[in-house]
Design an enzyme around this catalytic site. Structure first.
Site, PDB file in Angstrom:
ATOM      1  N   SER A 211      45.205  28.004   1.091  1.00  0.00           N
ATOM      2  CA  SER A 211      45.428  26.622   0.928  1.00  0.00           C
ATOM      3  C   SER A 211      46.150  26.742  -0.624  1.00  0.00           C
ATOM      4  O   SER A 211      45.596  27.531  -1.301  1.00  0.00           O
ATOM      5  CB  SER A 211      44.240  26.007   0.668  1.00  0.00           C
ATOM      6  OG  SER A 211      44.245  24.689   0.145  1.00  0.00           O
TER       7      SER A 211
ATOM      8  N   TYR B 225      34.346  25.762  -0.724  1.00  0.00           N
ATOM      9  CA  TYR B 225      35.269  25.708   0.017  1.00  0.00           C
ATOM     10  C   TYR B 225      36.739  26.704  -0.535  1.00  0.00           C
ATOM     11  O   TYR B 225      37.149  27.516  -0.065  1.00  0.00           O
ATOM     12  CB  TYR B 225      35.590  24.500   0.551  1.00  0.00           C
ATOM     13  CG  TYR B 225      37.213  24.364   1.220  1.00  0.00           C
ATOM     14  CD1 TYR B 225      37.449  24.963   2.317  1.00  0.00           C
ATOM     15  CD2 TYR B 225      38.116  24.137   0.332  1.00  0.00           C
ATOM     16  CE1 TYR B 225      38.620  24.750   2.911  1.00  0.00           C
ATOM     17  CE2 TYR B 225      39.435  24.092   0.871  1.00  0.00           C
ATOM     18  CZ  TYR B 225      39.834  24.400   2.041  1.00  0.00           C
ATOM     19  OH  TYR B 225      40.987  24.479   2.644  1.00  0.00           O
TER      20      TYR B 225
ATOM     21  N   LYS C 230      38.527  30.567   0.282  1.00  0.00           N
ATOM     22  CA  LYS C 230      39.981  30.826   0.524  1.00  0.00           C
ATOM     23  C   LYS C 230      40.302  31.805  -0.447  1.00  0.00           C
ATOM     24  O   LYS C 230      41.112  32.860   0.027  1.00  0.00           O
ATOM     25  CB  LYS C 230      40.891  29.580   0.209  1.00  0.00           C
ATOM     26  CG  LYS C 230      40.465  28.557   1.284  1.00  0.00           C
ATOM     27  CD  LYS C 230      41.212  28.655   2.682  1.00  0.00           C
ATOM     28  CE  LYS C 230      40.808  27.788   3.845  1.00  0.00           C
ATOM     29  NZ  LYS C 230      41.093  28.517   4.961  1.00  0.00           N
TER      30      LYS C 230
END
Ligand code: UD1
Length: 344
Positions: free
Chosen positions: A127, A152, A156
């Site tokens: 992302s 989160y 990644k």
């Protein structure tokens, strides 16, 4: 011979669109999902769009190593695209252990199974969140990553590093591509698959369509006092079908031996910045609907401006975003109307 691609988290928003494009490009796909964050409609929609009634669906929990090993033993997997992960930023702040456990464990199990099989091509869905608040825009793949602002985002970054290290240690048997998505929006033009957020949507476009259809009373626009032309944040909204096609290019690149390094990174965006307000206005105009919205204070953790420099993906992978924002916002609205019709 046809190549087989395993898509973990294949029944979700991005996974289902990627599965369609892979099948249409001639791949055999194995869709695998534990349905923790979606129902079976994505699977049914993919079958309907592609006419592939025999599309293999495996109900697998990627945190369960035995199940993942069994999956790799059952199919001749040439490449795996790993989507199976939790993705809500706010929830990850409240439940970090749940996020680290799920997002890291599932990916580690995939890598372990791939290694045990003697190697594999691994595509990881990363992302733009890894760039944090960039010092300059647009961001290229060389733009330094910033410390993650949420668990989160950290998962990644950690999964990117895990894949890089695994590729390095594998002596060329494991190859990796990291695709860094900007803001994927819209739905398949057939309106048979799209985004199905559970509960109150966190992301902008599902919130817009749900407000327009009457499920929500009003869209809150978080902040109109940012240092941007209209005071709202700038993003790179990328059509979900364009994004899905980038995966077909990346898988082809891996399987056809076209990679220039054993682990490569590509930004998947349009290169076109659009403000939140511009997006709202475009949605109203193209769909002929009036949206009830109001400005509210900034949302904690939001980046002011970020958009991609997609040159590397354009030149190296031969991929380019082609759909206009109007087409994309029309597809998002048609998907919401499809959901409404289904409920009636
Ligand atoms: C977020 C995540 C990103 C993740 C992506 C998944 C953060 C900091 N980033 O991106 O890591 O990969 O989702 O799609 O959370 N907005 C409103 N009202 C709303 C919802 C959003 O004004 O009801 C605004 C936000 O303030 C932001 C823009 O719309 O400026 C886009 O928000 P969103 O769709 O949540 O995506 P990101 O925050 O860019």
């Amino acid at each position: 011979m046809k190549k087989t691609v395993l898509v973990s988290g294949g029944a979700g928003f991005i996974g289902s669109h990627v599965t369609v494009e892979l099948i249409q490009a001639g791949y055999d796909v194995v869709m695998a999902d534990n349905f923790s964050n979606c129902d079976r409609s994505g699977y049914e929609g993919v079958k309907q769009i592609t006419g592939r009634e025999d599309l293999p669906l495996e109900e697998v929990d990627f945190c369960n190593a035995a199940q993942v090993h069994a999956l790799f033993a059952k199919y001749p997997i040439d490449a795996v695209i790993h989507f199976a992960a939790y993705k809500a930023v706010g929830e990850s702040v409240e439940k970090p252990v749940m996020y680290y456990k799920n997002n890291l464990m599932s990916f580690l199990n995939v890598l372990e199974a791939a290694q045990e099989k003697g190697g594999c091509n691994v595509l990881f869905s990363s992302s733009a969140t890894v760039y944090g608040e960039p010092d300059a825009v647009p961001v290229t793949e060389k733009t330094p990553r910033k410390p993650a602002t949420s668990p989160y985002g950290n998962t990644k970054q950690m999964c990117e590093d895990i894949l890089r290290d695994t590729v390095k240690a594998s002596g060329g048997t494991v190859k990796g591509i990291l695709l860094r998505y900007f803001n994927p929006i819209g739905a398949h033009p057939s309106a048979l698959i799209g985004e199905l957020p559970r509960g109150v949507p966190n992301n902008l476009v599902p919130y817009i369509t749900q407000t327009a259809v009457g499920k929500r009373p009003c869209l809150n626009i978080f902040g109109n006092d940012y240092p941007t032309p209209d005071g709202t944040c700038l993003r790179d909204f990328i059509d979900i079908v364009d994004l899905a096609k980038a995966h077909v290019c990346a898988v082809g690149r891996m399987l056809e031996g076209k990679m220039k390094a054993d682990c490569e990174v590509f930004n998947i965006g349009t290169g076109r910045p659009l403000s939140v307000l511009e997006l709202v206005n475009a949605f109203e105009k193209v769909n002929g609907v009036k949206l009830n919205y109001k400005f509210v204070p900034r949302r904690a953790g939001d980046v002011v401006s970020i958009w991609a420099d997609p040159t590397l993906a354009n030149t190296e992978m031969g991929w380019k975003a082609t759909r206009s924002i109007e087409e994309t916002l029309k597809s998002a609205w048609e998907w919401e109307l499809h959901l409404k019709n289904q409920q009636q």
